[in-house]
Design a protein around this motif. Sequence first.
Motif, PDB file in Angstrom:
ATOM      1  N   UNK A  90     -17.609 -35.241 -35.598  1.00 17.09           N
ATOM      2  CA  UNK A  90     -17.396 -36.567 -36.193  1.00 17.09           C
ATOM      3  C   UNK A  90     -15.922 -36.846 -36.470  1.00 17.09           C
ATOM      4  N   UNK A  91     -15.049 -36.037 -35.877  1.00 16.34           N
ATOM      5  CA  UNK A  91     -13.618 -36.234 -36.099  1.00 16.34           C
ATOM      6  C   UNK A  91     -13.128 -37.492 -35.387  1.00 16.34           C
ATOM      7  N   UNK A  92     -12.125 -38.118 -35.968  1.00 20.13           N
ATOM      8  CA  UNK A  92     -11.528 -39.312 -35.354  1.00 20.13           C
ATOM      9  C   UNK A  92     -10.499 -38.938 -34.287  1.00 20.13           C
ATOM     10  N   UNK A  93     -10.219 -37.642 -34.144  1.00 16.08           N
ATOM     11  CA  UNK A  93      -9.210 -37.189 -33.191  1.00 16.08           C
ATOM     12  C   UNK A  93      -9.802 -36.661 -31.883  1.00 16.08           C
ATOM     13  N   UNK A  94     -11.073 -36.996 -31.624  1.00 15.59           N
ATOM     14  CA  UNK A  94     -11.697 -36.541 -30.393  1.00 15.59           C
ATOM     15  C   UNK A  94     -11.026 -37.199 -29.187  1.00 15.59           C
ATOM     16  N   UNK A 104     -15.055 -30.920 -29.918  1.00 14.17           N
ATOM     17  CA  UNK A 104     -16.299 -31.691 -29.958  1.00 14.17           C
ATOM     18  C   UNK A 104     -17.427 -30.934 -30.631  1.00 14.17           C
ATOM     19  N   UNK A 105     -17.450 -29.622 -30.466  1.00 19.76           N
ATOM     20  CA  UNK A 105     -18.517 -28.821 -31.066  1.00 19.76           C
ATOM     21  C   UNK A 105     -18.229 -28.503 -32.529  1.00 19.76           C
ATOM     22  N   UNK A 106     -16.983 -28.149 -32.832  1.00 25.21           N
ATOM     23  CA  UNK A 106     -16.631 -27.773 -34.204  1.00 25.21           C
ATOM     24  C   UNK A 106     -16.497 -28.990 -35.117  1.00 25.21           C
ATOM     25  N   UNK A 107     -15.967 -30.102 -34.581  1.00 31.12           N
ATOM     26  CA  UNK A 107     -15.734 -31.308 -35.402  1.00 31.12           C
ATOM     27  C   UNK A 107     -16.280 -32.534 -34.677  1.00 31.12           C
ATOM     28  N   UNK A 164     -18.861 -21.339 -33.808  1.00 30.62           N
ATOM     29  CA  UNK A 164     -19.503 -22.566 -34.267  1.00 30.62           C
ATOM     30  C   UNK A 164     -20.981 -22.607 -33.897  1.00 30.62           C
ATOM     31  N   UNK A 165     -21.298 -22.147 -32.674  1.00 33.75           N
ATOM     32  CA  UNK A 165     -22.691 -22.123 -32.231  1.00 33.75           C
ATOM     33  C   UNK A 165     -23.498 -21.130 -33.058  1.00 33.75           C
ATOM     34  N   UNK A 166     -22.928 -19.966 -33.352  1.00 26.39           N
ATOM     35  CA  UNK A 166     -23.637 -18.966 -34.160  1.00 26.39           C
ATOM     36  C   UNK A 166     -23.929 -19.480 -35.565  1.00 26.39           C
ATOM     37  N   UNK A 178     -23.259 -31.029 -26.099  1.00 30.15           N
ATOM     38  CA  UNK A 178     -21.879 -30.538 -26.031  1.00 30.15           C
ATOM     39  C   UNK A 178     -21.850 -29.035 -25.777  1.00 30.15           C
ATOM     40  N   UNK A 179     -22.757 -28.306 -26.435  1.00 30.61           N
ATOM     41  CA  UNK A 179     -22.821 -26.858 -26.243  1.00 30.61           C
ATOM     42  C   UNK A 179     -23.226 -26.521 -24.814  1.00 30.61           C
ATOM     43  N   UNK A 180     -24.193 -27.274 -24.283  1.00 30.87           N
ATOM     44  CA  UNK A 180     -24.625 -27.033 -22.906  1.00 30.87           C
ATOM     45  C   UNK A 180     -23.486 -27.312 -21.922  1.00 30.87           C
ATOM     46  N   UNK A 181     -22.752 -28.393 -22.156  1.00 31.79           N
ATOM     47  CA  UNK A 181     -21.621 -28.710 -21.283  1.00 31.79           C
ATOM     48  C   UNK A 181     -20.541 -27.630 -21.365  1.00 31.79           C
ATOM     49  N   UNK A 182     -20.276 -27.131 -22.574  1.00 30.75           N
ATOM     50  CA  UNK A 182     -19.280 -26.070 -22.742  1.00 30.75           C
ATOM     51  C   UNK A 182     -19.704 -24.814 -21.993  1.00 30.75           C
ATOM     52  N   UNK A 183     -21.002 -24.507 -21.995  1.00 25.02           N
ATOM     53  CA  UNK A 183     -21.492 -23.333 -21.275  1.00 25.02           C
ATOM     54  C   UNK A 183     -21.282 -23.475 -19.776  1.00 25.02           C
TER      55      UNK A 183
END
Length: 334
Positions: free
Chosen positions: A135-139, A130-133, A228-230, A245-250
Amino acid sequence: MKRVPDCRPTTDQFSSCKDLLKREALRILMMILGITALIGNLAVIILRLLENDFNVQSILITNLAVSDLLMAVYMIIIAGVDFYYRGVYATFAEAWKTSFLCSFAGSISTLSSECSVFILMLMSVDRAVNIAYPFSSNLLNRKRCIITVVIVWLVVIFISYLPMFNHLSFINIPYFGGNYYGRQSVCLALPLARDRLPGWEYAIAIFLAFNLFGFFVIAVSYISIYISVKRTASSVNRNKGRAGEIKMATKMAMIVLTDFCCWFPIILMGIGSEVGAWKLPADIYAWSATFILPINSSLNPYLYTIAYKCNIKKKPPTQTAIKLRLVRPRPLPP
């Protein structure tokens, strides 16, 4: 009640002639962990169901809570049997270890631990993708998540309960011998010793190889999140959804980290024992299996609560409140 003063040979690393759990500290901790895991995970499951907000993360967290709840059932079974046989365990040791209840307890312990690793992998990979891609259709959407979780449960149930099929009169799998889970008083098949008992390769494949692979996937996922965040940290175009998404990952990293801290020492001890690097003292084996392994099941629901509380934001004032604030009469001058 009669007491068993001494027995030869002594039972195993966990038990004594008198008690299933020979260490008073382990006995108390197992009961405390079992009760806190039961209450905490039941609360998480009920609250998630009442919220009726089944997004991908909510589905995964609910299933992780169900998995941890099974570990609570295991701990309560072992603590209850220890209490039941208090003072006379050696007399009934063989009957207990060959019983269906012992195999059932070992099965749900394996089911809980391995399902937790599977779900943690899904959570980590989902956050990374979710963070790296974004807009991917494979989410992983809700439908895909439900299908994946159902497959995970079916696979892990089969893996966990396969060794106890020998308790059924019409099924016999010689590979596992007659008592796969009942080799220890606490009904675990952890490969922390070099005993080459029937099914030892199976235990290594599940508890060492798969779990090591699982935490490798988790580590790669969080490294990719960090990279990805960096890369996007200085970008002014980072949208609000990506920040969420980044906050949720943290927040999810807290849960993953505690599980990693519980499992990784066991993986290292198992590998060290298998290659002959060391021979574990009985007390380390006992503490690893009855305290380090299940403690994350007790901690996780409270970590969910912390993450949930941190996610609650102060709601902006409604239009009605703004209007009331604007038309509020000013006090008359004296």
